[in-house]
Design an enzyme around this catalytic site. Structure first.
Site, PDB file in Angstrom:
ATOM      1  N   ASP A  45       8.426 -31.215 -23.087  1.00  0.00           N
ATOM      2  CA  ASP A  45       9.234 -30.597 -21.996  1.00  0.00           C
ATOM      3  C   ASP A  45       9.436 -31.587 -20.948  1.00  0.00           C
ATOM      4  OD1 ASP A  45       9.609 -27.929 -20.330  1.00  0.00           O
ATOM      5  OD2 ASP A  45       8.708 -29.326 -18.845  1.00  0.00           O
ATOM      6  N   TYR A  50      12.753 -35.414 -13.743  1.00  0.00           N
ATOM      7  CA  TYR A  50      11.481 -35.933 -14.051  1.00  0.00           C
ATOM      8  C   TYR A  50      11.535 -37.371 -14.276  1.00  0.00           C
ATOM      9  CZ  TYR A  50       9.659 -31.444 -15.195  1.00  0.00           C
ATOM     10  OH  TYR A  50       9.218 -29.940 -15.236  1.00  0.00           O
ATOM     11  N   LYS A  75      15.914 -29.624 -18.484  1.00  0.00           N
ATOM     12  CA  LYS A  75      16.243 -28.610 -17.741  1.00  0.00           C
ATOM     13  C   LYS A  75      17.241 -29.379 -16.687  1.00  0.00           C
ATOM     14  CE  LYS A  75      11.509 -27.575 -17.173  1.00  0.00           C
ATOM     15  NZ  LYS A  75      10.815 -28.933 -17.419  1.00  0.00           N
ATOM     16  N   HIS A 108      16.598 -25.320 -13.804  1.00  0.00           N
ATOM     17  CA  HIS A 108      14.981 -25.781 -13.187  1.00  0.00           C
ATOM     18  C   HIS A 108      14.778 -24.886 -12.134  1.00  0.00           C
ATOM     19  CE1 HIS A 108      12.602 -29.525 -13.228  1.00  0.00           C
ATOM     20  NE2 HIS A 108      11.740 -28.498 -12.848  1.00  0.00           N
TER      21      HIS A 108
END
Ligand code: A2P
Length: 283
Positions: A45, A50, A75, A108
């Site tokens: 994921d 990120y 996302k 997200h």
């Protein structure tokens, strides 16, 4: 482990355990991901926010695994919402991940900030882009993250395709029962971020007592708590030993009364995040 899967409403099978890459041992992401592959993880994921997509892409490439042996979720971030924004975000994610498709693509957060009034229109525009990416086969499944039922209602009422996944914060003491029940009644697979509750849950007396009762670690109690509720946990870890331990979940079963205890314990691991509120800073 890989034989354990959940099925989405479009028939796609999703691994029952997915490695989370948020803040994956900052600075040495690629090594951590190669270690996760060594530990047996084949589902990951990530998210544009990120900053781990490129590390994941190169770790997969270096591992020699074929693309179809790996399940990749990404996302689009709050700043990438809207039709054009989402299309461009998907292209950037594919490039960073060095792949031509994603297994699962999520919005997200339902709104860029809690004061954003016109979130319903923004979500629908964004969702339309995900529907098109899905039609084109660029993403094999589409869904949302951190959406509450009222956010999902908007997509169900006006979208063409229903969300297949909702990824939300979930751990003992923060079981989001209303949102989970809403999703599960509509065949929307729930995934759990922060399944270990920022480690604070791992030291909780109930979780420790159950770890002792079942002869497993507190982390395994938390992960099994999600799995037995039909929820895919997304644990992250930095050592091979913890990664392996977190996959070792199928030799024990929690009793129903213990699942209730874990559901109703105090929310010691809550992150302070809520889609419609400013973040609460907890010490
Ligand atoms: P580490 O990277 O040091 O292994 P979350 O809130 O996302 O659930 O994360 C909790 C933290 O728990 C992770 O960042 C991870 O830190 C740590 N962790 C993961 N697996 C275990 C485990 N089996 N035992 C103890 N701590 C763990």
């Amino acid at each position: 482990m890989q034989q354990h899967t959940f099925q989405l409403q479009n028939g796609l099978r999703v691994p029952a355990l997915i490695f989370g890459t948020y803040k994956t041992a900052e600075e040495q992401n690629e090594d951590v991901l190669l270690t996760a592959i060594e530990a047996g993880y084949r589902a990951f994921d990530t998210a544009s926010f990120y900053g781990t997509e490129s590390y994941l892409g190169s770790a997969i490439r270096k591992s020699g695994l074929a693309r179809e042996e790996v399940f990749i979720t990404s996302k689009l971030w709050k700043t990438e919402m809207g039709y054009e924004g989402a299309m461009a975000a998907a292209r950037r994610s594919l490039e960073a991940l060095q792949t031509d498709y994603l297994d699962l693509y999520l919005i997200h957060w339902p709104l860029p900030d809690p004061d954003y009034a016109d979130w319903k229109a923004l979500d629908l525009e964004t969702w339309q882009a995900l529907e098109e990416l899905y039609d084109q086969g660029v993403v094999k499944a589409i869904g949302v993250s951190n959406f509450h039922p009222h956010h999902i209602e908007n997509l169900l009422a006006h979208g063409r395709i229903a969300p297949m996944v909702d990824q939300m914060e979930y751990h003992p003491g923060h079981a989001q029962e209303a949102a989970v029940a809403y999703c599960q009644a509509r065949n929307i697979l729930v995934q759990a971020w922060s399944p270990l509750g920022k480690r604070r849950v791992l030291g909780d007396p109930l979780v420790c007592a159950l770890a002792e009762k079942y002869g497993v670690s507190p982390a395994q109690i938390c992960l099994k708590f999600a799995l037995q509720r039909g929820i895919v946990p997304l644990p992250k870890a930095s050592s091979l030993e913890r990664m392996r331990q977190n996959r070792d979940l199928f030799s024990f079963e929690l009793e129903e009364e213990d699942l209730y205890r874990l559901t109703c314990m105090p929310p010691v691991g809550w992150s302070g995040e809520h889609p419609d509120r400013p973040r609460v800073r907890l010490t």
